[in-house]
Design an enzyme around this catalytic site. Structure first.
Site, PDB file in Angstrom:
ATOM      1  N   ASN A  11       0.812  -1.224   0.000  1.00 55.44           N
ATOM      2  CA  ASN A  11       0.000   0.000   0.000  1.00 55.44           C
ATOM      3  C   ASN A  11       0.850   1.281   0.000  1.00 55.44           C
ATOM      4  OD1 ASN A  11       0.844  -0.363   2.626  1.00 55.44           O
ATOM      5  ND2 ASN A  11      -1.160  -1.117   3.296  1.00 55.44           N
ATOM      6  N   ASP A  42       1.414 -10.587   3.277  1.00 49.17           N
ATOM      7  CA  ASP A  42       0.404 -10.419   4.327  1.00 49.17           C
ATOM      8  C   ASP A  42      -1.024 -10.437   3.796  1.00 49.17           C
ATOM      9  OD1 ASP A  42       2.394 -10.175   6.234  1.00 49.17           O
ATOM     10  OD2 ASP A  42       2.612  -8.023   5.853  1.00 49.17           O
TER      11      ASP A  42
END
Lengths: 409, 409
Positions: free
Chosen positions: B110, B140
């Protein structure tokens, strides 16, 4: 062929390996080919199972399922950490007699070999005819009289694969990486990290083994030298490293760190040694990014990381154990001899050669500085991790000329 | 087709994955098929490389070697932990303009998506025509708008394989086993341990995720209940577990343990959380054999443990990124959508949907007690670890009747 009629018992002792079930299956399937064998039993949880007559009738299992079990890591019969006393070995013998066991196969390390020896002696004293064969296994490769032992190649493949990845990770995000590998007295498994190297600047750059005295000052110097040269450093360390008087480093370092008033450290910490070595590097070299992993239990049972060579040999030691007992009426410990590059053959050695003995790394396998392995070790070790060992590759594209050149301002 | 002529730049940000090079290679090989592309550059060590104009000319690399690099884990271009500030993003833009970069592909999580957003805005402000595409990757699985992200499946395969082996080890030598898995805020990777289960009594028996508050008392009760039932217990724990106020357990437990006068514990300890949870189990349940492993860095770069599904998708997000930019003149973040069981397709979402956002596990994936996953998660996760996931097998042979019956005395 021996005419001795009766049942077969297979048991396992000590820690599991990725291929130990191949040995159990090798014994079970081979033994059933002999007419003088009535039943093939498997003892659950090793010595405990023998003392409690906790046996499975492997004669009533399908070949297909046995083959599938053979490919499954960790002992399918279960194991135990219990080391039989002389007394318990005599008791074990009583159980064998009660169940008309005439062929006893004990898969394990040097303690299991010792157990075989005692049971065998007891049988002779009582004039009970019994064939005892010790079938070798250990991830530590610490059994004398063997070129190597089943279980070592697959554990070594895991260690080498872990370091190959750790080296790539360390190359992408530089710093110091310390991987702590199992092996209290023998450094063979730690040394397998060396197989991760492909390019000259690849890690592991340093390897510390229990066969050599560990000096924290020298360690810090070694790390700094590598880091100065490559801007990074990957290190393989055996959990068994110790000082000149044999005190394990993990204990020693705690003290020194306490004296340095760094606060106490939990001794039970599975990550303790790695953390302590990281602290040393940070403190003595000033390098900021230092990471450590402790491979722990994963390295002996990780599913899907198996050496095909190891798997085949684990199967064969089981089959040969049956041949020695049933064709040749012999007792002893099966041993692997290297007959070519790469080929092996099997022989039988006296229990005494293995029982309670520990093999450590030969001097020719360790470099003069005591911080790495030699080419002799690489030649010895390479075949054992098996075929299809993955190899990393690098981009070889040329650099692009700078235009702004800020970096050079 | 867009007519915008110029060069292509590929960069990577954040932690490496086992398949990240497939995305880089996917972009490089696909981009070279377009006549308006002059050169394909790769930035070394992500943002750092862009700011220093440290570029490799991937146009001068062979297809064969790029294919081999694609199969190599960890970023072949190198990565960086540096998160670009708004200012640095503007500087990055200046470098892109200097090198006539018209197509910028940034592979990362991100933060990288946010970097793309800023560079893209800057280009628009300056009226410089630039296509920016964020290519997703993370072990993740915490990127919004994606069914899952490249890198997650392979890391998940490692975690599931480790627990499958740990379960077999724990079954052979019973006790409590705790495996600590990466994931500070999202529990997806820890949850992948659930794929290790085959038989009803297999571990992991308990799974603790950062999406739920961790209560040491409840934890000890859970472990005792499982141990009472099976005589053993395998537990998967996320490194990110925390109390109701969000304080990480590793910090919290230190305090409590200090208060309990168990002595201080080194906070930097990579094994600290596992050790602390082990201490809790021993203290509150009285179970003696408690072991813990911290998977650490091995889980994201272990060579040879790759999901073929993950590898193919990582390659495709790179190729699709090029299609969106070069066929369709679009900017944005590539997203994976699941279109069947099992099939996927790719779309482009606004940077804002991903930039600086974090996805955590949906409630439907976590059981009511908050100590395991649901069948919905198993259905979701199974395809991602890919084909050929190894399965353990057990001996099904019947028990042999006891003769001496000492155990029953």
């Amino acid at each position: 062929m021996g005419k001795l009629e009766g049942n077969v018992l297979i048991a396992q002792g000590g820690g599991p390996t990725a291929v130990i079930n191949q040995s159990i299956v090798g014994v079970a399937l081979e033994a059933r080919k002999f007419p003088q064998v009535h039943r093939v039993y498997g003892a659950r949880h090793g010595v405990e199972g023998i003392l409690n007559e906790d046996f499975l009738d492997m004669t009533q299992e399908t070949t297909n399922n046995l083959e599938l079990v053979g490919k499954t890591p960790s002992s399918a019969l279960g194991s135990t950490r219990m080391k039989p006393t002389e007394d318990q070995c005599r008791q074990m013998f009583k159980v064998l007699r009660a169940h008309d066991i005439r062929y006893f196969f004990f898969v394990g390390g040097n303690d299991s070999a010792d157990g075989c020896r005692i049971v065998n002696d007891e049988a002779k004293k009582c004039g009970y005819e019994l064939r005892c064969i010790h079938v070798p296994k250990t991830i530590d490769n610490d059994l004398p009289g063997n070129d190597h032992t089943p279980g070592f190649g697959s554990a070594g493949r895991f260690v080498a694969s872990a370091f190959a990845g750790a080296n790539l990770d360390n190359r992408a995000l530089s710093g110091v990486y310390i991987g702590v590998v199992m092996g209290r007295h023998a450094g063979f498994l730690t040394a397998m990290a060396s197989l991760a190297k492909k390019y000259p600047d690849d890690g592991p750059h340093l390897i510390y083994l229990p066969e050599r005295t560990f000096d924290p000052e020298k360690f810090a110097k070694d790390v700094k030298a590598v880091h100065d040269k490559y801007g990074r450093c990957v290190i393989a360390v055996s959990e068994g490293i110790h000082d000149e008087s044999g005190v394990p480093m993990v204990t020693k370092l705690m003290d020194s760190i306490e004296k340095d008033d760094h606060g106490n450290v939990q001794l039970s910490g599975t990550g303790a040694l790695g953390d302590l070595l990281s602290a040393i590097v940070k403190e003595k070299t000033g390098i900021k990014r230092v990471r450590s992993d402790t491979f722990g239990y994963i390295q002996r049972s990780f599913i899907g990381c198996v050496s095909d060579i190891d798997q085949n040999e684990a199967r064969e030691v089981g089959e040969k154990a049956v041949h020695f007992a049933l064709w040749h009426d012999l007792d002893g410990s099966v041993a692997i001899t290297r007959t070519g590059n790469y080929s092996v053959d099997y022989s039988l050695q006296p229990f005494e050669n293995v029982a309670a003995q520990t093999r450590t790394m030969e001097d020719e396998f360790i470099n003069a500085e005591g911080n790495n392995v030699t080419d002799a070790f690489l030649t010895y070790a390479r075949p054992l991790v098996g075929s299809g060992f993955p190899r990393p590759h690098r981009i070889r594209a040329p650099k692009v000329a700078k235009i702004l050149g800020w970096g050079d301002e």
